[in-house]
Design an enzyme around this catalytic site. Structure first.
Site, PDB file in Angstrom:
ATOM      1  N   ASP A  65      14.672  -3.697   4.646  1.00  0.00           N
ATOM      2  CA  ASP A  65      14.977  -3.101   5.936  1.00  0.00           C
ATOM      3  C   ASP A  65      13.703  -3.072   6.793  1.00  0.00           C
ATOM      4  O   ASP A  65      12.704  -2.467   6.400  1.00  0.00           O
ATOM      5  CB  ASP A  65      15.480  -1.674   5.691  1.00  0.00           C
ATOM      6  CG  ASP A  65      15.995  -1.042   6.957  1.00  0.00           C
ATOM      7  OD1 ASP A  65      16.952  -1.583   7.519  1.00  0.00           O
ATOM      8  OD2 ASP A  65      15.416  -0.031   7.401  1.00  0.00           O
ATOM      9  N   THR A  98      16.290  -4.393  13.194  1.00  0.00           N
ATOM     10  CA  THR A  98      14.880  -4.019  13.341  1.00  0.00           C
ATOM     11  C   THR A  98      13.954  -5.190  13.015  1.00  0.00           C
ATOM     12  O   THR A  98      12.946  -5.385  13.683  1.00  0.00           O
ATOM     13  CB  THR A  98      14.518  -2.808  12.454  1.00  0.00           C
ATOM     14  OG1 THR A  98      14.808  -3.129  11.101  1.00  0.00           O
ATOM     15  CG2 THR A  98      15.292  -1.586  12.838  1.00  0.00           C
ATOM     16  N   THR A  99      14.337  -5.966  11.996  1.00  0.00           N
ATOM     17  CA  THR A  99      13.501  -7.105  11.633  1.00  0.00           C
ATOM     18  C   THR A  99      13.507  -8.120  12.778  1.00  0.00           C
ATOM     19  O   THR A  99      12.453  -8.609  13.192  1.00  0.00           O
ATOM     20  CB  THR A  99      14.034  -7.766  10.343  1.00  0.00           C
ATOM     21  OG1 THR A  99      14.266  -6.734   9.391  1.00  0.00           O
ATOM     22  CG2 THR A  99      13.064  -8.761   9.779  1.00  0.00           C
ATOM     23  N   ASP A 394      22.882   1.476   7.826  1.00  0.00           N
ATOM     24  CA  ASP A 394      23.021   0.342   8.754  1.00  0.00           C
ATOM     25  C   ASP A 394      24.498   0.038   8.991  1.00  0.00           C
ATOM     26  O   ASP A 394      24.922  -0.196  10.125  1.00  0.00           O
ATOM     27  CB  ASP A 394      22.346  -0.921   8.189  1.00  0.00           C
ATOM     28  CG  ASP A 394      20.827  -0.888   8.361  1.00  0.00           C
ATOM     29  OD1 ASP A 394      20.296   0.219   8.575  1.00  0.00           O
ATOM     30  OD2 ASP A 394      20.189  -1.948   8.288  1.00  0.00           O
TER      31      ASP A 394
END
Ligand SMILES: Nc1ncnc2c1ncn2[C@@H]1O[C@H](COP(=O)(O)OP(=O)(O)OP(=O)(O)O)[C@@H](O)[C@H]1O
Ligand SMILES: [Mg+2]
Length: 555
Positions: A65, A98-99, A394
């Site tokens: 994550d 987010t990545t 998520d």
């Protein structure tokens, strides 16, 4: 006078402070941000790798994550910290992506460096990036597919995509099913649109058994057992008193000595304590409560009295759980026993202690508020349940995103490629150097399909050229199917993500990149424990800088 001063340096900063300006400053910041983006790149997508993070206490976290990776890294460089902020904003706003946001921000900065080297001024790049960002949002909005906000199948689909890239991917179908049910359970119809707050969904984890035993519970679970063996372990039609007051005799703040001179006095003293506790218990039982859930302690003797009255009691429950219980059972949290009455009680069909693994937990089911719902995560080890919790978070977030903004795009880098294609067209409407910035933005978007392909061990150049052709021919959803290892129509592959996530990625990445680009002066005070300043040109997580001694010499 002024002639005397000529040639004398004027010191305005404390000794030891350092400063770097202009290109040096920009270069240092871009470098730092790029290293951060690079560090999460290999975690992108279903074939991405996981990271093992060890904190200063030696605690290990295994995750893919983006936000967790960046949070756990002990980052010091100010520009690198801004990248961590990107991941945080992304997570807070939409819960996924987010990545991707960090990768695109890093790529935007990397491209800007090439432009700066070609003498394009940062202000021009910033303007170009902002316009390209706006346009990208428009394009996404246009290509997105509207769906029904309460269609469980769609919620499940986006949840599956979000979990495909996690450690728990083997169980994604089952977990997505649970997550989508939970979301619909707490969804309410507002005046115009549907409302959902995922804080209404309680998530508890308990290592043991397997992930297949993860369950949706129609109520609340608390990680506490019934306090006394003589109490019932199961109470139907529960009338619940939620106590925020201890069922104990309060200890005095200061040491007090009591001289007891005879056995009678001792007995009277104990009797007094006993009657005070009995009194407390009576006040509660008078309301008709048959279950007590207490945030604080329950004295042994009080437990004994409660057990005699066949009341089920649980103690030392977390404050946050107490609040959830109040919401779920319709009860009031009682702070003073003197004015407690029947209307303060909460209601549930069943309160029961159950053995979960080696521990016992208390389940409160069929609550007065039908929206109360919980997910109990099980799994082999503590680390796996922790990663499962992050993945379910998520999944819940993307489900909520759909309920709030019911539009989806296909994944696998398809939307990024389509945005890039249309941005290249858009770039033609600009004259001069801004055009270069818009083209650079388009290239940065392609970092997503490129990284997905790289992480899956595919040849990115081959795949990307095929995808370019397919997009030119109008196949909007052509992307990288990492499972089949080839270019594919991602809509047909059934990989969907919320539009809201993709839009937020654009917003967060553009904001971070332009903010970092705007800085042309870094002044670091010598006194703080700020970023350590390595010698110029020594990159590294701690102090990728180059804002070294040479800057300080100016003062
Ligand atoms: N089967 C698939 N084939 C190709 N790409 C996929 C597939 N499933 C998911 N993806 C892609 O993987 C990317 C998401 O990867 P990942 O979940 O690792 O990162 P993120 O969502 O950007 O960040 P994070 O989940 O860490 O917050 C998306 O671009 C998504 O479209
Ligand atoms: Mg994701």
């Amino acid at each position: 006078m002024s002639q005397e001063l000529a040639g004398t340096p004027v010191l305005i900063l404390r000794e030891g402070a350092s400063r770097s300006r202009g290109r040096d400053a920009q270069h240092a910041n871009i470098m730092a941000a790029k290293i951060v983006a690079e560090s999460v790149k290999s975690a992108l997508g279903p074939k991405g790798m996981d990271k093992m993070l060890v904190d200063s206490f030696g605690d290990v976290t295994i995750t893919s994550d983006g936000r967790t990776i960046l949070d756990e890294m002990d980052i010091q460089h100010p520009a690198a910290k801004m990248m961590v902020e990107v991941a945080k904003t992304q997570d807070d706003e939409v819960g996924d992506g987010t990545t991707s946001a960090a990768i695109i921000a890093g790529e935007l900065l990397s491209k800007s460096e090439e432009l700066i080297d070609k003498n394009v001024h940062p202000t021009v790049i910033i303007d170009g990036y902002r316009k390209a960002g706006e346009k990208a949002l428009e394009i996404l909005e246009k290509i997105a597919k509207p769906v029904s906000p309460t269609d469980r199948e769609w919620l499940k689909k986006v949840a599956i995509t979000s979990m495909a890239s996690k450690l728990v991917a083997d169980h994604k179908e089952q977990l997505a099913d649970i997550a989508s049910q939970a979301i619909l359970h707490v969804t309410e119809k507002g005046e115009k649109e549907f409302k959902v707050d995922i804080d209404d969904i309680m998530v508890e984890k308990k290592p043991g058994e397997s992930m297949n035993d993860t369950k949706l519970i129609n109520g609340i679970v608390i990680d506490k057992e019934v306090v006394h063996p003589g109490m019932p372990k199961r109470t139907e039609k529960a009338k619940i008193a939620l106590l925020d007051t201890a069922l104990e005799i309060e200890k005095t703040e200061f040491d007090a000595k009591i001289n007891i001179e005879s056995p009678e006095q001792m007995e009277a003293f104990l009797k007094q304590e006993e009657s005070m506790l009995k009194d407390m218990v009576d006040k509660i039982t008078k309301t008709g409560a048959n279950v007590i859930i207490a945030q604080k302690g329950i004295d042994d003797l009080a437990q004994h009295f409660l057990a005699r009255k066949q009341i089920l009691a649980v103690r030392r429950v977390k404050k946050s759980d107490m609040e959830k219980l109040a919401k779920a059972t319709g009860g009031k949290i009682i702070t003073n026993l003197d004015d407690v009455s029947e209307k303060d009680l909460g209601h549930a069909d069943l309160v029961e202690e159950r053995k979960i693994g080696d521990d016992k937990m208390t389940f409160i089911e069929g609550c007065k508020n039908p929206k109360a719902v919980a997910i109990l995560i099980r799994g082999g080890t503590e680390r796996i349940v922790a990663e499962a919790e992050r993945s379910i978070h998520d999944a819940l977030c993307v489900g909520r995103d759909i309920v709030r903004e019911p539009k989806v795009v296909a994944g696998g880098g398809a939307p990024e490629l389509e945005v890039a294609r249309q941005l290249r067209e858009y770039a033609k409407t600009f004259l001069g150097r801004e055009q270069l910035a818009v083209v650079a933005y388009a290239e940065a978007m392609e970092a997503i399909p490129l990284t997905l392909a790289e992480n899956a061990g595919l040849d990115p150049i081959d795949i990307l050229s095929e995808l370019h052709v397919r997009h030119e021919k109008g196949e909007v959803w052509a992307g990288v199917d990492v499972n089949e290892g080839k270019a594919k129509n991602m809509e047909k592959a059934g990989v969907f993500e919320p539009l809201a996530v993709k839009k937020q990625i654009i917003k967060s990445a553009t904001e971070a990149a332009t903010m970092i680009l705007k800085i042309d002066d870094i002044i670091a005070s010598g006194k703080t424990k700020g970023p350590p300043m390595p010698p110029k040109g020594a990159p590294g997580m701690g102090g990728m800088g180059g804002m070294g001694a040479e800057g300080a010499g100016e003062f």
